[in-house]
Motif scaffolding. Sequence first.
Motif, PDB file in Angstrom:
ATOM      1  N   MET A   3       0.840  -1.193   0.000  1.00 57.19           N
ATOM      2  CA  MET A   3       0.000   0.000   0.000  1.00 57.19           C
ATOM      3  C   MET A   3       0.879   1.248   0.000  1.00 57.19           C
ATOM      4  N   ALA A   4       0.545   2.179  -0.881  1.00 52.45           N
ATOM      5  CA  ALA A   4       1.302   3.428  -0.968  1.00 52.45           C
ATOM      6  C   ALA A   4       0.619   4.494  -0.110  1.00 52.45           C
ATOM      7  N   PRO A   5       1.379   5.225   0.699  1.00 55.22           N
ATOM      8  CA  PRO A   5       0.771   6.277   1.507  1.00 55.22           C
ATOM      9  C   PRO A   5       0.653   7.578   0.713  1.00 55.22           C
ATOM     10  N   CYS A   6      -0.340   8.366   1.055  1.00 56.40           N
ATOM     11  CA  CYS A   6      -0.445   9.716   0.504  1.00 56.40           C
ATOM     12  C   CYS A   6       0.136  10.697   1.531  1.00 56.40           C
ATOM     13  N   ALA A   7       0.128  11.964   1.198  1.00 55.68           N
ATOM     14  CA  ALA A   7       0.703  12.963   2.106  1.00 55.68           C
ATOM     15  C   ALA A   7      -0.039  13.020   3.442  1.00 55.68           C
ATOM     16  N   LEU A   8      -1.372  12.932   3.415  1.00 57.48           N
ATOM     17  CA  LEU A   8      -2.126  12.961   4.676  1.00 57.48           C
ATOM     18  C   LEU A   8      -1.866  11.713   5.505  1.00 57.48           C
ATOM     19  N   CYS A   9      -1.657  10.572   4.851  1.00 52.45           N
ATOM     20  CA  CYS A   9      -1.302   9.351   5.584  1.00 52.45           C
ATOM     21  C   CYS A   9      -0.018   9.566   6.370  1.00 52.45           C
ATOM     22  N   LEU A  10       0.952  10.175   5.705  1.00 53.17           N
ATOM     23  CA  LEU A  10       2.235  10.415   6.365  1.00 53.17           C
ATOM     24  C   LEU A  10       2.097  11.410   7.507  1.00 53.17           C
ATOM     25  N   TRP A  11       1.259  12.423   7.340  1.00 62.92           N
ATOM     26  CA  TRP A  11       1.039  13.411   8.406  1.00 62.92           C
ATOM     27  C   TRP A  11       0.422  12.779   9.640  1.00 62.92           C
ATOM     28  N   GLN A  12      -0.419  11.760   9.449  1.00 70.39           N
ATOM     29  CA  GLN A  12      -1.093  11.123  10.581  1.00 70.39           C
ATOM     30  C   GLN A  12      -0.128  10.386  11.493  1.00 70.39           C
ATOM     31  N   ARG A  13       1.037  10.057  11.004  1.00 71.82           N
ATOM     32  CA  ARG A  13       1.988   9.272  11.794  1.00 71.82           C
ATOM     33  C   ARG A  13       2.745  10.103  12.818  1.00 71.82           C
ATOM     34  N   TRP A  14       3.056  11.359  12.506  1.00 72.70           N
ATOM     35  CA  TRP A  14       3.880  12.181  13.390  1.00 72.70           C
ATOM     36  C   TRP A  14       3.300  12.365  14.791  1.00 72.70           C
ATOM     37  N   PRO A  15       2.005  12.638  14.932  1.00 74.53           N
ATOM     38  CA  PRO A  15       1.482  12.780  16.306  1.00 74.53           C
ATOM     39  C   PRO A  15       1.598  11.500  17.129  1.00 74.53           C
ATOM     40  N   TYR A  16       1.535  10.334  16.472  1.00 72.89           N
ATOM     41  CA  TYR A  16       1.712   9.079  17.212  1.00 72.89           C
ATOM     42  C   TYR A  16       3.132   8.967  17.764  1.00 72.89           C
ATOM     43  N   TRP A  17       4.127   9.328  16.953  1.00 76.65           N
ATOM     44  CA  TRP A  17       5.509   9.274  17.443  1.00 76.65           C
ATOM     45  C   TRP A  17       5.694  10.252  18.605  1.00 76.65           C
ATOM     46  N   ALA A  18       5.093  11.437  18.479  1.00 77.33           N
ATOM     47  CA  ALA A  18       5.170  12.411  19.581  1.00 77.33           C
ATOM     48  C   ALA A  18       4.479  11.853  20.828  1.00 77.33           C
ATOM     49  N   ALA A  19       3.316  11.247  20.643  1.00 74.71           N
ATOM     50  CA  ALA A  19       2.585  10.670  21.777  1.00 74.71           C
ATOM     51  C   ALA A  19       3.392   9.567  22.453  1.00 74.71           C
ATOM     52  N   ALA A  20       4.043   8.732  21.651  1.00 79.55           N
ATOM     53  CA  ALA A  20       4.855   7.649  22.229  1.00 79.55           C
ATOM     54  C   ALA A  20       5.991   8.217  23.069  1.00 79.55           C
ATOM     55  N   ALA A  21       6.672   9.230  22.551  1.00 74.45           N
ATOM     56  CA  ALA A  21       7.783   9.839  23.301  1.00 74.45           C
ATOM     57  C   ALA A  21       7.286  10.507  24.580  1.00 74.45           C
ATOM     58  N   ILE A  22       6.185  11.221  24.490  1.00 75.83           N
ATOM     59  CA  ILE A  22       5.631  11.894  25.671  1.00 75.83           C
ATOM     60  C   ILE A  22       5.169  10.866  26.701  1.00 75.83           C
ATOM     61  N   ALA A  23       4.562   9.777  26.230  1.00 80.86           N
ATOM     62  CA  ALA A  23       4.094   8.741  27.147  1.00 80.86           C
ATOM     63  C   ALA A  23       5.260   8.037  27.837  1.00 80.86           C
ATOM     64  N   VAL A  24       6.380   7.872  27.140  1.00 77.06           N
ATOM     65  CA  VAL A  24       7.571   7.296  27.780  1.00 77.06           C
ATOM     66  C   VAL A  24       8.040   8.226  28.906  1.00 77.06           C
ATOM     67  N   LEU A  25       8.048   9.524  28.632  1.00 81.06           N
ATOM     68  CA  LEU A  25       8.387  10.494  29.700  1.00 81.06           C
ATOM     69  C   LEU A  25       7.384  10.417  30.845  1.00 81.06           C
ATOM     70  N   ALA A  26       6.111  10.298  30.503  1.00 82.66           N
ATOM     71  CA  ALA A  26       5.070  10.201  31.532  1.00 82.66           C
ATOM     72  C   ALA A  26       5.283   8.971  32.405  1.00 82.66           C
ATOM     73  N   ALA A  27       5.689   7.870  31.783  1.00 78.63           N
ATOM     74  CA  ALA A  27       5.939   6.648  32.559  1.00 78.63           C
ATOM     75  C   ALA A  27       7.140   6.840  33.480  1.00 78.63           C
ATOM     76  N   GLY A  28       8.200   7.436  32.958  1.00 75.87           N
ATOM     77  CA  GLY A  28       9.400   7.648  33.771  1.00 75.87           C
ATOM     78  C   GLY A  28       9.164   8.601  34.928  1.00 75.87           C
ATOM     79  N   LEU A  29       8.369   9.625  34.677  1.00 73.87           N
ATOM     80  CA  LEU A  29       8.120  10.634  35.712  1.00 73.87           C
ATOM     81  C   LEU A  29       6.846  10.381  36.507  1.00 73.87           C
ATOM     82  N   ARG A  30       6.109   9.350  36.104  1.00 76.69           N
ATOM     83  CA  ARG A  30       4.810   9.039  36.723  1.00 76.69           C
ATOM     84  C   ARG A  30       3.894  10.261  36.701  1.00 76.69           C
ATOM     85  N   SER A  31       3.851  10.896  35.530  1.00 75.80           N
ATOM     86  CA  SER A  31       3.125  12.163  35.378  1.00 75.80           C
ATOM     87  C   SER A  31       1.807  11.963  34.645  1.00 75.80           C
ATOM     88  N   ARG A  32       0.716  12.230  35.332  1.00 79.42           N
ATOM     89  CA  ARG A  32      -0.603  12.166  34.693  1.00 79.42           C
ATOM     90  C   ARG A  32      -0.773  13.314  33.707  1.00 79.42           C
TER      91      ARG A  32
END
Length: 163
Positions: A30-59
């Motif tokens: 399956m080939a992605p379009c530009a909007l498909c690619l844009w949808q991925r960036w917030p997930y990577w940001a969420a994963a990084a922020i959630a890792v920080l949240a786990a380390g800091l136990r921050s709600r």
Amino acid sequence: MTTRQHAALVALLSAAAPIAALASERFLGMAPCALCLWQRWPYWAAAAIAVLAAGLRSRALLALAGGAVLVSGAIAGLHVGVEQGWWPSPLASCAAPDVGVAASVDDLLRSLAAKPDKPCDAAAYPIPGLPISLAAMNLAYALALGALALTWAGRGSRQGARA
């Protein structure tokens, strides 16, 4: 579950979405379009922020990760609307090339990209017989995961936020 466990699960599930999209490209062709690619960036940001949240136990950081997931859902909602023809895509790269009626074959060949982009209004259906596009699947996933993360962040853990 504790705040740390909730955040770790949100990090894992956030990273799973773009990884699944990459797998659909590699294994399903399956080939992605530009909007498909844009949808991925917030997930990577969420994963990084959630890792920080786990380390800091921050709600608060867990809530921020949930918000980032919902940003991907908002982009997916925009994408579904483009696929359905409800509105045009805001991205110029989402449209098929238009060279006009009077163009020559040479003009047409010069206008083509080296690697053609997939138009955003061409929905990708990964499951034969199921009329749900990848963008619609991402919309549902992002809404569910974002709501779950925000619920966990607001509620905290039964043992307390420091557990």
